[in-house]
Design an enzyme around this catalytic site. Structure first.
Site, PDB file in Angstrom:
ATOM      1  N   ASP A  68       0.842  -1.192   0.000  1.00 11.68           N
ATOM      2  CA  ASP A  68       0.000   0.000   0.000  1.00 11.68           C
ATOM      3  C   ASP A  68       0.886   1.253   0.000  1.00 11.68           C
ATOM      4  O   ASP A  68       2.066   1.190   0.337  1.00 11.68           O
ATOM      5  CB  ASP A  68      -0.892  -0.039   1.248  1.00 11.68           C
TER       6      ASP A  68
ATOM      7  N   ASP B 275      -0.315   5.183   0.878  1.00  8.60           N
ATOM      8  CA  ASP B 275      -0.596   6.113   1.978  1.00  8.60           C
ATOM      9  C   ASP B 275      -0.676   5.395   3.313  1.00  8.60           C
ATOM     10  O   ASP B 275      -1.432   4.441   3.478  1.00  8.60           O
ATOM     11  CB  ASP B 275      -1.910   6.856   1.725  1.00  8.60           C
TER      12      ASP B 275
ATOM     13  N   LYS C 190      -9.081  -4.893  -3.091  1.00  6.74           N
ATOM     14  CA  LYS C 190      -7.665  -5.069  -3.422  1.00  6.74           C
ATOM     15  C   LYS C 190      -7.282  -6.543  -3.559  1.00  6.74           C
ATOM     16  O   LYS C 190      -6.362  -6.881  -4.307  1.00  6.74           O
ATOM     17  CB  LYS C 190      -6.782  -4.402  -2.364  1.00  6.74           C
TER      18      LYS C 190
ATOM     19  N   ASP D 167      -1.861  -0.876   5.768  1.00  7.90           N
ATOM     20  CA  ASP D 167      -2.265  -0.260   7.032  1.00  7.90           C
ATOM     21  C   ASP D 167      -3.764  -0.035   7.190  1.00  7.90           C
ATOM     22  O   ASP D 167      -4.230   0.212   8.293  1.00  7.90           O
ATOM     23  CB  ASP D 167      -1.566   1.095   7.201  1.00  7.90           C
TER      24      ASP D 167
ATOM     25  N   ASP E  84      -7.024  -2.888   2.969  1.00  2.00           N
ATOM     26  CA  ASP E  84      -5.937  -3.829   2.679  1.00  2.00           C
ATOM     27  C   ASP E  84      -6.255  -5.239   3.177  1.00  2.00           C
ATOM     28  O   ASP E  84      -5.526  -6.182   2.867  1.00  2.00           O
ATOM     29  CB  ASP E  84      -4.628  -3.356   3.325  1.00  2.00           C
TER      30      ASP E  84
END
EC number: 3.1.3.18
Length: 226
Positions: free
Chosen positions: A9, A11, A150, A173, A177
């Protein structure tokens, strides 16, 4: 146990707390001898640009799995359409003042500014026949199809790269995710991660943000897994 690729990931994972790219994480990714895929809720052109500037191969998952591509010079593949998302947006707009983010470039979902009551919006959506969910990535609230995430994006991209999703280690995070962790062979959450993603992670770092990503990669290297 040996993994063939890494999906990570952006951000909150390879950034600092102020959203600047974490240079240590960038340098660490560039030293790896396995493909590194960026996965984000952001738009495809953002993900591609980030991959190129970091010095990676251009394989990315964008729009929370709704868009994937294997290289800079290959057109993105988009799953789903905005029609159902737009219906949900129109319905919610009757109850909240909503602001779209990057509407020109988003092809599979709608991203909104985080300035309305998310739980109330979710409750309202439950009264409607939409196959839609609201996902908070801590940077935007996404109106997206329940059929796209995802994890599904990783499965699609892995096949395009000649891999299985289980060949990847995933690092992230946010709650968005979690499905990526479940699809991958191993999942690592950085310390600042949401409880949802920590629950499905195989390992949680002690460090946060980009420092956590560095720790995660070093953990994998120390075990000989990548």
């Amino acid at each position: 146990m040996k993994f063939k690729a890494l999906v990570i990931d952006i951000d909150g994972t390879i950034t600092c707390k102020n959203r600047e790219l974490h240079l240590g994480a960038v340098k660490k990714m560039r030293t790896l001898n396995v493909p590194v895929v960026l996965a984000t809720g952001n738009i495809l052109c953002y993900a591609r640009t980030a991959s190129r500037l970091i010095g990676l191969g251009g394989a990315v998952i964008a729009e929370n799995g709704g868009a994937v591509t294997v290289r800079y010079d290959v057109n993105g593949i988009f799953e789903g359409s905005l029609e159902e998302c737009e219906k949900a947006f129109s319905f919610l707009s009757q109850h909240f003042k909503l602001t779209k983010l990057d509407p020109t470039y988003r092809k599979t979902e709608i991203a909104l500014r985080r300035d309305f009551d998310l739980e109330e919006a979710r409750s309202l959506l439950e009264t409607q026949p939409f196959d839609i969910e609201l996902v908070d990535t801590k940077y935007a609230i996404h109106i997206k199809s329940i059929k796209i995430n995802k994890g599904i994006g990783l499965q699609k991209l892995a096949g395009m790269m000649g891999f299985e999703a289980e060949d990847f280690v995933a690092i992230g995070d946010s709650a968005n995710d979690a499905e990526m962790f479940e699809a991958a062979g191993f999942g690592i959450a950085v310390a600042n991660g949401d409880e949802r993603v920590k629950e499905v992670a195989n390992y949680v770092t002690e460090a946060s943000f980009g420092d956590g990503a560095v720790e995660a990669i070093e953990f994998l290297e120390s075990n000989g897994w990548i």
